[in-house]
Design a protein around this motif. Structure first.
Motif, short mmCIF file in Angstrom:
data_model
loop_
_atom_site.label_atom_id
_atom_site.label_comp_id
_atom_site.label_asym_id
_atom_site.label_seq_id
_atom_site.Cartn_x
_atom_site.Cartn_y
_atom_site.Cartn_z
N PHE A 77 68.15 -34.98 -20.26
CA PHE A 77 67.11 -35.51 -20.14
C PHE A 77 67.43 -37.08 -19.81
N GLU A 78 66.44 -37.61 -19.03
CA GLU A 78 66.69 -38.90 -18.57
C GLU A 78 65.80 -39.56 -19.16
N VAL A 79 66.05 -40.51 -19.96
CA VAL A 79 65.29 -41.51 -20.66
C VAL A 79 65.90 -43.08 -20.80
N SER A 80 65.14 -44.03 -20.30
CA SER A 80 65.65 -45.43 -20.21
C SER A 80 64.77 -46.25 -21.23
N ALA A 81 65.05 -47.42 -21.54
CA ALA A 81 64.32 -48.62 -22.19
C ALA A 81 62.90 -48.36 -22.04
N GLY A 82 62.26 -48.50 -23.22
CA GLY A 82 60.74 -48.64 -23.20
C GLY A 82 60.08 -47.34 -22.93
N GLN A 83 60.83 -46.10 -22.60
CA GLN A 83 60.21 -44.99 -22.29
C GLN A 83 59.76 -44.17 -23.50
N LEU A 84 60.29 -44.30 -24.55
CA LEU A 84 59.87 -43.74 -25.62
C LEU A 84 59.06 -44.64 -26.42
N GLY A 85 58.59 -45.75 -26.00
CA GLY A 85 57.61 -46.67 -26.61
C GLY A 85 58.27 -47.67 -27.58
N GLU A 86 59.51 -47.74 -27.51
CA GLU A 86 60.03 -48.91 -28.41
C GLU A 86 59.90 -50.05 -27.65
N ASN A 87 59.88 -51.36 -28.61
CA ASN A 87 60.01 -52.49 -28.39
C ASN A 87 61.40 -53.14 -28.24
N VAL A 88 62.17 -52.65 -28.74
CA VAL A 88 63.69 -53.40 -28.83
C VAL A 88 64.50 -52.13 -28.57
N THR A 89 65.33 -52.17 -27.58
CA THR A 89 66.43 -51.36 -27.49
C THR A 89 67.74 -52.05 -27.78
N THR A 90 68.50 -51.48 -28.66
CA THR A 90 69.80 -51.87 -29.32
C THR A 90 71.05 -51.18 -29.05
N GLU A 91 72.10 -51.86 -28.99
CA GLU A 91 73.29 -51.15 -28.95
C GLU A 91 74.32 -51.65 -30.07
#
Length: 181
Positions: A77-91
């Motif tokens: 699956f190819e998923v990037s920041a914001g594509q699952l509806g999140e506001n903040v992507t963390t690491e």
């Protein structure tokens, strides 16, 4: 408890499964992300509004760990920041391992209190067929696992940008595991 990093920020002023990435987002105390459709004192997620529009909005900010995207890529699956509806992507922060009430500080100002787990819905399969079963599963004991991020409320407003440090403060013991909110 360690630190992490903001890798992306996203918001959307209209109901949509995905959220475009931004140069920055501004958190508003007690409301959520400025200009985001899910900001507000009372619940804004449509399924929850249908149940009870007066319930408090425990889902003002949605956070996902970037490491999930790597895990999903291994499954095709190819998923990037914001594509699952999140506001903040963390690491670098074990979001799913945090207890209820953990406090995340972003940069110098913004503070979010963790309220619970995001409950993934069928829209995830509409985005990419078969993705839902990758973000919802069961552990060895049969307990339901939700991996599509966590939710929180804004305790102190401020601007968040990619590259901002994230510090985590745990609540006093005993810690309460995250549940669906």
């Amino acid at each position: 408890m360690g630190t992490g990093l903001v890798t992306a920020v996203s918001s959307n002023g209209v109901y949509s499964f995905t959220k475009p990435t931004r140069e920055s987002i501004t958190l508003l105390e007690g409301l959520g992300v400025e200009g985001d459709v899910h900001a507000g004192v009372t619940v804004k997620h449509r399924s929850r509004v249908a149940q009870d529009p007066t319930q408090p909005n425990l889902r003002q900010v949605h956070l996902i760990h970037r490491e999930l995207f790597d895990e999903l890529a291994e499954q095709g699956f190819e998923v990037s920041a914001g594509q699952l509806g999140e506001n903040v992507t963390t690491e670098g922060v074990d979001l799913l391992g945090l207890p209820t009430g953990a406090v995340l500080r972003f940069g110098e100002e913004a503070v979010v209190e963790v309220t619970g787990l995001r409950n993934p819905c069928l829209q995830i399969d509409a985005f990419q067929q078969g993705l839902l079963k990758q973000v919802v599963g069961r552990d060895a004991s049969g307990r339901l696992l939700r991996k599509a991020g966590i939710m929180g409320v804004v305790r102190h407003g401020g601007t968040i940008r990619p590259g901002d440090a994230i510090s985590v403060t745990l609540p006093p013991e005993p810690h309460v595991p995250l549940e669906r909110v």
